[in-house]
Design a protein around this motif. Structure first.
Motif, PDB file in Angstrom:
ATOM      1  N   LEU A  81      -0.824  -0.525  -1.167  1.00 38.67           N
ATOM      2  CA  LEU A  81      -2.399  -0.929  -1.524  1.00 38.67           C
ATOM      3  C   LEU A  81      -3.347   0.086  -1.616  1.00 38.67           C
ATOM      4  CD1 LEU A  81      -4.514  -3.334  -1.899  1.00 38.67           C
ATOM      5  CD2 LEU A  81      -4.957  -3.077   0.728  1.00 38.67           C
ATOM      6  N   ALA A  82      -3.146   1.311  -0.707  1.00 32.93           N
ATOM      7  CA  ALA A  82      -3.951   2.429  -0.912  1.00 32.93           C
ATOM      8  C   ALA A  82      -3.529   3.110  -2.160  1.00 32.93           C
ATOM      9  CB  ALA A  82      -3.606   3.327   0.448  1.00 32.93           C
ATOM     10  N   LYS A  95      -1.918   1.913  -4.935  1.00 36.86           N
ATOM     11  CA  LYS A  95      -2.651   1.418  -6.001  1.00 36.86           C
ATOM     12  C   LYS A  95      -4.080   1.317  -6.319  1.00 36.86           C
ATOM     13  CE  LYS A  95      -2.536  -3.556  -7.806  1.00 36.86           C
ATOM     14  NZ  LYS A  95      -2.152  -5.096  -7.496  1.00 36.86           N
ATOM     15  N   SER A  96      -4.833   1.308  -5.172  1.00 37.88           N
ATOM     16  CA  SER A  96      -6.492   1.618  -5.243  1.00 37.88           C
ATOM     17  C   SER A  96      -6.719   3.262  -5.522  1.00 37.88           C
ATOM     18  CB  SER A  96      -7.084   1.213  -4.048  1.00 37.88           C
ATOM     19  OG  SER A  96      -6.444  -0.208  -3.734  1.00 37.88           O
ATOM     20  N   GLY A  97      -5.815   3.896  -5.800  1.00 37.40           N
ATOM     21  CA  GLY A  97      -6.070   5.358  -6.157  1.00 37.40           C
ATOM     22  C   GLY A  97      -6.438   6.394  -4.852  1.00 37.40           C
ATOM     23  N   TYR A  98      -5.848   6.057  -3.816  1.00 43.68           N
ATOM     24  CA  TYR A  98      -6.050   6.978  -2.701  1.00 43.68           C
ATOM     25  C   TYR A  98      -4.954   8.230  -2.644  1.00 43.68           C
ATOM     26  CZ  TYR A  98      -9.533   4.153  -0.659  1.00 43.68           C
ATOM     27  OH  TYR A  98     -10.422   3.535  -0.028  1.00 43.68           O
ATOM     28  N   LYS A 136     -10.089   9.241  -0.444  1.00 42.69           N
ATOM     29  CA  LYS A 136     -10.262   8.875  -1.817  1.00 42.69           C
ATOM     30  C   LYS A 136     -11.813   9.296  -1.928  1.00 42.69           C
ATOM     31  CE  LYS A 136     -10.850   5.251  -5.293  1.00 42.69           C
ATOM     32  NZ  LYS A 136     -10.419   4.064  -5.681  1.00 42.69           N
TER      33      LYS A 136
END
Length: 67
Positions: free
Chosen positions: A16-17, A19-22, A38
């Motif tokens: 999830l992280a 995928k969220s750009g972290y 991020k």
């Protein structure tokens, strides 16, 4: 800067992280965890809630948890 930590074995949270750009880095002091972070740039005037606007300009202030 927004960041969090999770166990290296927590594949769902890491996915999830990611995928969220972290971005990922070792967690200071604990090899079992990984830190994700991020940069989030939000102009304070665009934030409708006063508490969130203060947090965005002055830094994060945690509220006590309800019991």
């Amino acid at each position: 800067m927004c960041f969090g930590e999770t166990l290296r074995s927590n594949d769902a949270m890491i996915h999830l992280a990611r995928k969220s750009g972290y971005r990922f880095a070792p967690s200071p002091g604990d090899w079992k965890q990984v830190r994700f972070q991020k940069q989030i740039d939000v102009a304070p005037q665009d934030i409708p809630c006063e508490t969130w606007r203060v947090a965005a300009t002055d830094g994060f202030v945690a509220a006590p948890l309800a019991r």
